[in-house]
Design a protein around this motif. Sequence first.
Motif, PDB file in Angstrom:
ATOM      1  N   MET A  82     -16.545  35.446  21.966  1.00 22.37           N
ATOM      2  CA  MET A  82     -16.884  35.238  23.377  1.00 22.37           C
ATOM      3  C   MET A  82     -18.115  34.323  23.474  1.00 22.37           C
ATOM      4  O   MET A  82     -19.144  34.567  22.842  1.00 22.37           O
ATOM      5  N   GLU A  83     -17.995  33.292  24.293  1.00 20.76           N
ATOM      6  CA  GLU A  83     -19.111  32.364  24.472  1.00 20.76           C
ATOM      7  C   GLU A  83     -20.206  33.007  25.325  1.00 20.76           C
ATOM      8  O   GLU A  83     -19.956  33.934  26.103  1.00 20.76           O
ATOM      9  N   LYS A  84     -21.414  32.466  25.151  1.00 22.12           N
ATOM     10  CA  LYS A  84     -22.570  33.027  25.857  1.00 22.12           C
ATOM     11  C   LYS A  84     -22.380  33.062  27.362  1.00 22.12           C
ATOM     12  O   LYS A  84     -22.660  34.076  28.006  1.00 22.12           O
ATOM     13  N   ARG A  85     -21.882  31.967  27.945  1.00 22.98           N
ATOM     14  CA  ARG A  85     -21.720  31.927  29.393  1.00 22.98           C
ATOM     15  C   ARG A  85     -20.664  32.919  29.856  1.00 22.98           C
ATOM     16  O   ARG A  85     -20.832  33.596  30.879  1.00 22.98           O
ATOM     17  N   THR A  86     -19.585  33.056  29.112  1.00 21.52           N
ATOM     18  CA  THR A  86     -18.555  34.030  29.465  1.00 21.52           C
ATOM     19  C   THR A  86     -19.105  35.444  29.420  1.00 21.52           C
ATOM     20  O   THR A  86     -18.851  36.265  30.307  1.00 21.52           O
ATOM     21  N   PHE A  87     -19.876  35.720  28.366  1.00 20.09           N
ATOM     22  CA  PHE A  87     -20.517  37.035  28.230  1.00 20.09           C
ATOM     23  C   PHE A  87     -21.413  37.334  29.436  1.00 20.09           C
ATOM     24  O   PHE A  87     -21.326  38.411  30.042  1.00 20.09           O
ATOM     25  N   LYS A  88     -22.272  36.390  29.787  1.00 15.98           N
ATOM     26  CA  LYS A  88     -23.196  36.618  30.905  1.00 15.98           C
ATOM     27  C   LYS A  88     -22.448  36.781  32.222  1.00 15.98           C
ATOM     28  O   LYS A  88     -22.774  37.649  33.035  1.00 15.98           O
ATOM     29  N   ASN A  89     -21.451  35.940  32.447  1.00 16.68           N
ATOM     30  CA  ASN A  89     -20.685  36.041  33.693  1.00 16.68           C
ATOM     31  C   ASN A  89     -20.030  37.403  33.842  1.00 16.68           C
ATOM     32  O   ASN A  89     -20.028  37.994  34.931  1.00 16.68           O
ATOM     33  N   LYS A  90     -19.464  37.903  32.765  1.00 16.16           N
ATOM     34  CA  LYS A  90     -18.786  39.198  32.816  1.00 16.16           C
ATOM     35  C   LYS A  90     -19.770  40.329  33.090  1.00 16.16           C
ATOM     36  O   LYS A  90     -19.518  41.214  33.917  1.00 16.16           O
ATOM     37  N   VAL A  91     -20.898  40.312  32.394  1.00 14.08           N
ATOM     38  CA  VAL A  91     -21.887  41.379  32.571  1.00 14.08           C
ATOM     39  C   VAL A  91     -22.464  41.367  33.980  1.00 14.08           C
ATOM     40  O   VAL A  91     -22.530  42.404  34.664  1.00 14.08           O
ATOM     41  N   TYR A  92     -22.879  40.191  34.441  1.00 15.21           N
ATOM     42  CA  TYR A  92     -23.489  40.113  35.772  1.00 15.21           C
ATOM     43  C   TYR A  92     -22.489  40.427  36.876  1.00 15.21           C
ATOM     44  O   TYR A  92     -22.857  40.973  37.929  1.00 15.21           O
ATOM     45  N   GLN A  93     -21.228  40.096  36.669  1.00 14.59           N
ATOM     46  CA  GLN A  93     -20.212  40.418  37.662  1.00 14.59           C
ATOM     47  C   GLN A  93     -20.057  41.927  37.816  1.00 14.59           C
ATOM     48  O   GLN A  93     -19.949  42.456  38.929  1.00 14.59           O
ATOM     49  N   GLN A  94     -20.064  42.636  36.688  1.00 13.23           N
ATOM     50  CA  GLN A  94     -19.936  44.085  36.759  1.00 13.23           C
ATOM     51  C   GLN A  94     -21.157  44.717  37.436  1.00 13.23           C
ATOM     52  O   GLN A  94     -21.021  45.667  38.220  1.00 13.23           O
ATOM     53  N   LEU A  95     -22.328  44.190  37.160  1.00 14.47           N
ATOM     54  CA  LEU A  95     -23.525  44.695  37.834  1.00 14.47           C
ATOM     55  C   LEU A  95     -23.491  44.364  39.321  1.00 14.47           C
ATOM     56  O   LEU A  95     -23.889  45.177  40.165  1.00 14.47           O
ATOM     57  N   ALA A  96     -22.975  43.191  39.658  1.00 12.52           N
ATOM     58  CA  ALA A  96     -22.856  42.802  41.064  1.00 12.52           C
ATOM     59  C   ALA A  96     -21.894  43.721  41.800  1.00 12.52           C
ATOM     60  O   ALA A  96     -22.080  44.005  42.991  1.00 12.52           O
ATOM     61  N   ASN A  97     -20.873  44.206  41.097  1.00 13.60           N
ATOM     62  CA  ASN A  97     -19.928  45.128  41.718  1.00 13.60           C
ATOM     63  C   ASN A  97     -20.609  46.433  42.131  1.00 13.60           C
ATOM     64  O   ASN A  97     -20.266  47.026  43.163  1.00 13.60           O
ATOM     65  N   ILE A  98     -21.567  46.861  41.317  1.00 12.42           N
ATOM     66  CA  ILE A  98     -22.315  48.065  41.666  1.00 12.42           C
ATOM     67  C   ILE A  98     -23.149  47.821  42.926  1.00 12.42           C
ATOM     68  O   ILE A  98     -23.161  48.630  43.852  1.00 12.42           O
ATOM     69  N   VAL A  99     -23.839  46.680  42.943  1.00 11.46           N
ATOM     70  CA  VAL A  99     -24.663  46.343  44.112  1.00 11.46           C
ATOM     71  C   VAL A  99     -23.790  46.202  45.357  1.00 11.46           C
ATOM     72  O   VAL A  99     -24.140  46.681  46.439  1.00 11.46           O
ATOM     73  N   LYS A 100     -22.626  45.570  45.200  1.00  7.79           N
ATOM     74  CA  LYS A 100     -21.705  45.411  46.318  1.00  7.79           C
ATOM     75  C   LYS A 100     -21.241  46.770  46.833  1.00  7.79           C
ATOM     76  O   LYS A 100     -21.103  46.985  48.039  1.00  7.79           O
ATOM     77  N   GLY A 101     -21.017  47.707  45.914  1.00  7.37           N
ATOM     78  CA  GLY A 101     -20.602  49.037  46.318  1.00  7.37           C
ATOM     79  C   GLY A 101     -21.637  49.737  47.181  1.00  7.37           C
ATOM     80  O   GLY A 101     -21.298  50.527  48.066  1.00  7.37           O
ATOM     81  N   MET A 102     -22.910  49.424  46.962  1.00  9.25           N
ATOM     82  CA  MET A 102     -23.985  50.051  47.724  1.00  9.25           C
ATOM     83  C   MET A 102     -24.371  49.255  48.970  1.00  9.25           C
ATOM     84  O   MET A 102     -25.172  49.738  49.781  1.00  9.25           O
ATOM     85  N   SER A 103     -23.807  48.063  49.123  1.00 11.90           N
ATOM     86  CA  SER A 103     -24.292  47.149  50.168  1.00 11.90           C
ATOM     87  C   SER A 103     -23.666  47.426  51.528  1.00 11.90           C
ATOM     88  O   SER A 103     -23.067  46.551  52.153  1.00 11.90           O
ATOM     89  N   ASN A 104     -23.828  48.648  51.991  1.00 12.95           N
ATOM     90  CA  ASN A 104     -23.343  49.033  53.315  1.00 12.95           C
ATOM     91  C   ASN A 104     -24.157  50.240  53.764  1.00 12.95           C
ATOM     92  O   ASN A 104     -24.351  51.178  52.984  1.00 12.95           O
ATOM     93  N   PRO A 105     -24.658  50.251  54.998  1.00 11.53           N
ATOM     94  CA  PRO A 105     -25.507  51.371  55.429  1.00 11.53           C
ATOM     95  C   PRO A 105     -24.799  52.715  55.394  1.00 11.53           C
ATOM     96  O   PRO A 105     -25.413  53.742  55.073  1.00 11.53           O
ATOM     97  N   HIS A 106     -23.499  52.736  55.708  1.00 12.17           N
ATOM     98  CA  HIS A 106     -22.766  53.999  55.675  1.00 12.17           C
ATOM     99  C   HIS A 106     -22.646  54.528  54.243  1.00 12.17           C
ATOM    100  O   HIS A 106     -22.769  55.731  53.996  1.00 12.17           O
ATOM    101  N   ARG A 107     -22.422  53.622  53.300  1.00 13.06           N
ATOM    102  CA  ARG A 107     -22.274  54.060  51.915  1.00 13.06           C
ATOM    103  C   ARG A 107     -23.609  54.539  51.343  1.00 13.06           C
ATOM    104  O   ARG A 107     -23.652  55.465  50.524  1.00 13.06           O
TER     105      ARG A 107
END
Length: 222
Positions: A1-26
């Motif tokens: 796995m190339e460095k950029r692919t590795f970083k993109n995958k990791v940051y995307q998964q972390l962004a999914n967590i932030v997205k999950g919390m990004s709503n006042p009701h949630r």
Amino acid sequence: MEKRTFKNKVYQQLANIVKGMSNPHRLEILELLAQGRFSVAEIAEETDMSGANASQHLQVLKQAQLVSTQREGNHVYYELAGESVYKAWKSLRDLGIERVAEVERVLRQFRESRQSVETLSSSQLADKMKHEQVTIIDVRPQKEFSAGHIAGALNIPVDQLSDKIDALPEDREIVAYCRGPFCVFADDAVELLSKKGFNAKRLDEGFPEWMLDELPVEYSSN
């Protein structure tokens, strides 16, 4: 796995967590689930949402791996996926209070609008408990109290306080607490107690923070 692919995958998964919390009701749901597990119907009632809306938000939180489910008979119960989820929510809340002026302003204005409401910290309450100088009341619903509460606390849900107020000692300081700094149950309790002549304050945070600080807790099956 190339460095950029590795970083993109990791940051995307972390962004999914932030997205999950990004709503006042949630965010409100996460705060509620810090008190224990709840069904969809209970969550909808506590957060003033429709069942369908609450269910949709819960599915987003589940996809982000922030909550887990447990089925009992015909009912599905939701709970936080782990203590780390609450720590992340608390860090976000504390960051907002510290860095977002509007959050701090709204919180301060709400407290100031209730001039009778004084607060004290967990460390101050713990010190008073050592010297038996205080009566502690947990004004959350009984279900949340049973799931865990400050050691020695009495459970008087805020909607029952008026009927049970005469049972409280008039010669001792009373400290009320609830779900956390954004929960208004304790503010309502202290306001009522102060109007009745009691020396009352609210804990500035709630039971989850108390437990996180590894201060004395108890559990009840009643």
